[in-house]
Design a protein around this motif. Structure first.
Motif, PDB file in Angstrom:
ATOM      1  N   UNK B 114       0.852  -1.182   0.000  1.00 62.56           N
ATOM      2  CA  UNK B 114       0.000   0.000   0.000  1.00 62.56           C
ATOM      3  C   UNK B 114       0.891   1.236   0.000  1.00 62.56           C
ATOM      4  N   UNK B 115       0.562   2.187  -0.861  1.00 60.02           N
ATOM      5  CA  UNK B 115       1.309   3.438  -0.831  1.00 60.02           C
ATOM      6  C   UNK B 115       0.318   4.587  -0.833  1.00 60.02           C
ATOM      7  N   UNK B 116       0.832   5.809  -0.834  1.00 63.94           N
ATOM      8  CA  UNK B 116      -0.049   6.962  -0.807  1.00 63.94           C
ATOM      9  C   UNK B 116      -1.010   6.995  -1.980  1.00 63.94           C
ATOM     10  N   UNK B 117      -0.550   6.481  -3.131  1.00 63.31           N
ATOM     11  CA  UNK B 117      -1.386   6.559  -4.323  1.00 63.31           C
ATOM     12  C   UNK B 117      -2.221   5.290  -4.537  1.00 63.31           C
ATOM     13  N   UNK B 118      -2.237   4.405  -3.557  1.00 63.18           N
ATOM     14  CA  UNK B 118      -3.075   3.211  -3.683  1.00 63.18           C
ATOM     15  C   UNK B 118      -2.271   1.933  -3.570  1.00 63.18           C
ATOM     16  N   UNK B 119      -2.877   0.831  -3.995  1.00 63.95           N
ATOM     17  CA  UNK B 119      -2.201  -0.453  -3.966  1.00 63.95           C
ATOM     18  C   UNK B 119      -1.218  -0.544  -5.122  1.00 63.95           C
ATOM     19  N   UNK B 120       0.017  -0.972  -4.847  1.00 65.12           N
ATOM     20  CA  UNK B 120       0.947  -1.200  -5.952  1.00 65.12           C
ATOM     21  C   UNK B 120       0.756  -2.624  -6.445  1.00 65.12           C
ATOM     22  N   UNK B 121       0.541  -2.802  -7.745  1.00 64.54           N
ATOM     23  CA  UNK B 121       0.401  -4.160  -8.268  1.00 64.54           C
ATOM     24  C   UNK B 121       1.742  -4.897  -8.232  1.00 64.54           C
ATOM     25  N   UNK B 122       1.702  -6.192  -8.470  1.00 61.25           N
ATOM     26  CA  UNK B 122       2.928  -6.993  -8.499  1.00 61.25           C
ATOM     27  C   UNK B 122       3.472  -6.990  -9.924  1.00 61.25           C
ATOM     28  N   UNK B 123       4.775  -6.746 -10.083  1.00 64.37           N
ATOM     29  CA  UNK B 123       5.368  -6.685 -11.421  1.00 64.37           C
ATOM     30  C   UNK B 123       5.986  -8.019 -11.822  1.00 64.37           C
ATOM     31  N   UNK B 124       5.533  -8.536 -12.989  1.00 63.02           N
ATOM     32  CA  UNK B 124       6.064  -9.779 -13.526  1.00 63.02           C
ATOM     33  C   UNK B 124       7.278  -9.452 -14.395  1.00 63.02           C
ATOM     34  N   UNK B 125       7.111  -8.429 -15.240  1.00 71.76           N
ATOM     35  CA  UNK B 125       8.194  -7.873 -16.037  1.00 71.76           C
ATOM     36  C   UNK B 125       8.171  -6.367 -15.781  1.00 71.76           C
ATOM     37  N   UNK B 126       9.134  -5.651 -16.366  1.00 72.49           N
ATOM     38  CA  UNK B 126       9.142  -4.203 -16.155  1.00 72.49           C
ATOM     39  C   UNK B 126       7.867  -3.538 -16.659  1.00 72.49           C
ATOM     40  N   UNK B 127       7.304  -4.115 -17.727  1.00 72.19           N
ATOM     41  CA  UNK B 127       6.122  -3.489 -18.304  1.00 72.19           C
ATOM     42  C   UNK B 127       4.880  -4.371 -18.192  1.00 72.19           C
ATOM     43  N   UNK B 128       4.893  -5.319 -17.238  1.00 71.22           N
ATOM     44  CA  UNK B 128       3.730  -6.197 -17.058  1.00 71.22           C
ATOM     45  C   UNK B 128       3.440  -6.354 -15.570  1.00 71.22           C
ATOM     46  N   UNK B 129       2.283  -5.832 -15.142  1.00 71.26           N
ATOM     47  CA  UNK B 129       1.938  -5.927 -13.724  1.00 71.26           C
ATOM     48  C   UNK B 129       0.621  -6.692 -13.563  1.00 71.26           C
ATOM     49  N   UNK B 130       0.379  -7.161 -12.344  1.00 73.82           N
ATOM     50  CA  UNK B 130      -0.813  -7.965 -12.096  1.00 73.82           C
ATOM     51  C   UNK B 130      -1.367  -7.696 -10.701  1.00 73.82           C
ATOM     52  N   UNK B 131      -2.691  -7.749 -10.604  1.00 77.96           N
ATOM     53  CA  UNK B 131      -3.346  -7.600  -9.308  1.00 77.96           C
ATOM     54  C   UNK B 131      -4.386  -8.707  -9.181  1.00 77.96           C
ATOM     55  N   UNK B 132      -4.397  -9.352  -8.011  1.00 77.80           N
ATOM     56  CA  UNK B 132      -5.336 -10.453  -7.805  1.00 77.80           C
ATOM     57  C   UNK B 132      -5.613 -10.587  -6.318  1.00 77.80           C
ATOM     58  N   UNK B 133      -6.774 -11.141  -5.972  1.00 78.19           N
ATOM     59  CA  UNK B 133      -7.079 -11.345  -4.560  1.00 78.19           C
ATOM     60  C   UNK B 133      -6.150 -12.413  -3.976  1.00 78.19           C
ATOM     61  N   UNK B 134      -5.556 -13.205  -4.871  1.00 79.69           N
ATOM     62  CA  UNK B 134      -4.621 -14.235  -4.428  1.00 79.69           C
ATOM     63  C   UNK B 134      -3.474 -13.673  -3.602  1.00 79.69           C
ATOM     64  N   UNK B 135      -3.081 -12.419  -3.895  1.00 80.43           N
ATOM     65  CA  UNK B 135      -1.972 -11.796  -3.156  1.00 80.43           C
ATOM     66  C   UNK B 135      -2.387 -11.377  -1.748  1.00 80.43           C
ATOM     67  N   UNK B 136      -3.692 -11.323  -1.518  1.00 80.20           N
ATOM     68  CA  UNK B 136      -4.175 -10.806  -0.237  1.00 80.20           C
ATOM     69  C   UNK B 136      -4.531 -11.921   0.743  1.00 80.20           C
TER      70      UNK B 136
END
Lengths: 207, 312
Positions: B114-136
């Motif tokens: 969590x940061x000031x600007x919201x949830x940071x997604x998880x980065x798979x590559x430099x230009x590919x990110x992902x968000x899932x309830x699995x991380x929580x």
């Protein structure tokens, strides 16, 4: 809760979709019917009912009688009764776009208003997941004796991951697990008879 | 929402809300009649703001489970991100009860911050990110036993509070069906400018049956169908190279369905056990099997989608 006497209730569950819940449900129902039992098959997958297609009952209608809904029978002897939302839709292409509360009401109605008659087994086919339909069924079956759940999975890790969640659901809600069936394990090539594990392997035993 | 909703509820947004005959005795009648229920969801505006810097938003749908929605979402995202480093791609997994993206993209035990600007997604590559309830979730065995409204709250949060940055493509992976998750996602995204939906299917009738329903759903909620991708179409035996249809297309298959339903056919992907294993282990097929014919089919589909996005 049921209008008539239902001796055994078996839930068919899986966290994952497309692993063969409906196929297992229908085959189990047909096998029990062949053994001479009277069987009811209830399909509570409201958004994707497959049982009418799998039993070649598409286009059949459910009738209303003073006691409630009359299920669709597959045979003249009335040994296998089937209930699914598929029988209530006008077209096989139309989508059921419902949020949870409406699905809950429908599942409740399926559980209380269908005249199964005297049956030995009631098999309940479910959609994937651990949400509205599952919570409703579990809550409503609390008052009657439910024998437990058969969990269906396929061998790859990505399916097992969801199935583990389903097992946790059963444990949390106190549903006994009768056992786990692994479907789609290997494919035997019709030409050379080599068996390939099309969905990778190794998931089952480990858990 | 109460579970005792009357059978013929006119809907909270209707002019008859609280006034129809079915409303008599409903616990929410006074709220509906007062017009309070008609107030616009503040989430709509939040989502629109949050996704302002996302150029293309694409839903990946299928009425049927286990046809490869998550696999195709992951592979498409890798394929879109592969071409050039300046294309930013993200995957949002809204399958709340059965999240698969962390595994398929190989980021299983990562955490979101969590940061000031919201949830940071998880980065798979430099230009590919992902968000899932699995991380929580605390453990992979944890079940999310939620009814609709709670799932909707989560989806709204995912759509409005994740700090994606500038994105060219946001692919949204969905659970099977046409219910809460789909309605919430389409409601929020339509308002924020949804590019369209990609529908995934397998060739057998029992899958097509549910997929037709999904296309009907898209029409009902006015979501554009970008096209249909057929998965697990043919299987090539690794021993003797015999080609088999494991899931036979008894009713003409996907192409026929696309003609009947008047939606574009984007292409067909074979069933390749190596790819299945790769996804199970979260590896990148582009580096593991660069010569696989599967990749040609995939690239073909990716190009079509890229074109569709650029023209729409």
């Amino acid at each position: 809760m049921f209008k008539d006497s239902v001796k055994h209730i078996i839930l068919i569950l899986s966290g994952k979709g497309g692993v063969g819940k409906s196929t297992v449900s229908t085959q189990l129902a047909l096998t029990l019917q062949e053994k001479g039992f009277k069987v009811g098959l209830l399909d509570i997958d409201l958004c994707g009912p497959s049982v009418p297609y799998l039993l070649n009952l598409e286009g059949k209608d459910v009738h209303q009688c003073p006691e409630g809904w009359v299920p669709v029978y597959t045979d003249a002897d009335k040994k296998l009764a089937v209930m699914s939302i598929g029988f209530l839709l006008n077209s096989r292409n139309s989508a059921v776009v419902w949020r949870g509360p409406k699905k809950t009401a429908m599942v409740k109605q399926f559980l209380t208003d269908v005249c199964w008659g005297e049956i030995d087994y009631l098999i309940i086919d479910t959609p994937p997941g651990t949400s509205d339909e599952h919570i409703t069924v579990m809550e409503n079956l609390k008052s009657v004796k439910c024998d437990g759940a058969v969990i269906v999975t396929s061998p790859q890790e990505v399916a097992i991951e969801d199935v583990r969640k389903e097992i946790t659901f059963c444990k949390k809600t106190g549903i006994a697990i009768i056992g786990i069936i692994e479907n789609l394990s290997g494919f035997v090539c019709p030409t050379c008879a080599e068996c390939t594990n099309i969905f990778s392997t190794g998931g089952q035993g480990k858990h | 929402m109460d579970s005792n909703v009357p059978e013929h509820c006119p809907g909270t947004q209707s002019d008859d809300a609280g006034k129809a005959s079915a409303c008599a005795g409903c616990p929410n009648q006074t709220i509906c009649a007062s017009g309070e229920a008609k107030v616009v969801d503040p989430g709509l505006e939040l989502v629109k703001q949050s996704l302002g810097n996302v150029r293309n938003k694409i839903l990946v749908l299928s009425g049927k489970g286990g046809v490869g929605k998550s696999t195709i979402t992951a592979l498409l995202s890798r394929s879109l991100a592969l071409n050039d480093q300046d294309t930013n791609v993200a995957v949002l997994d809204i399958d709340i009860c059965g999240p698969s993206q962390p595994r398929v993209l190989g980021v299983l035990n990562e955490q979101v911050h969590q940061s000031g600007s919201g949830w940071s997604p998880v980065y798979v590559e430099d230009n590919l990110s992902v968000m899932s309830i699995g991380f929580l979730l605390g453990s992979p065995d944890d079940a999310v036993i939620w009814r609709g409204p709670k799932k909707n709250g989560m989806i709204r949060q995912f759509l409005s509070e994740v700090d994606w940055g500038n994105l060219d493509y946001l692919l949204i992976d969905t659970p099977p069906g046409t219910s809460d998750e789909h309605l919430s996602a389409t409601t929020y995204l339509s308002n924020a400018g949804l590019t369209g939906a990609i529908i995934v299917t397998t060739p057998q009738e029992v899958a097509l049956l549910d997929v037709r329903k999904e296309i009907d759903f898209c029409r009902k909620v006015s979501v554009k169908v970008l096209g249909v991708v057929e998965n697990m179409a043919l299987f090539v035996c690794p021993g003797c190279k015999t080609v088999t249809e494991i899931f036979p297309a008894k009713t003409g298959g996907t192409k026929q369905m696309c003609l009947d339903m008047e939606v574009p056919f984007l292409g067909s992907l074979p069933l390749d056990p190596k790819i299945a294993r790769c996804c199970d282990e979260g590896k990148d097929i582009f580096t593991e099997f660069p010569d696989s014919p599967y990749l040609d089919s995939l690239k073909n589909v990716t190009d079509k989608i890229r074109k569709l996005c650029n023209t729409s």
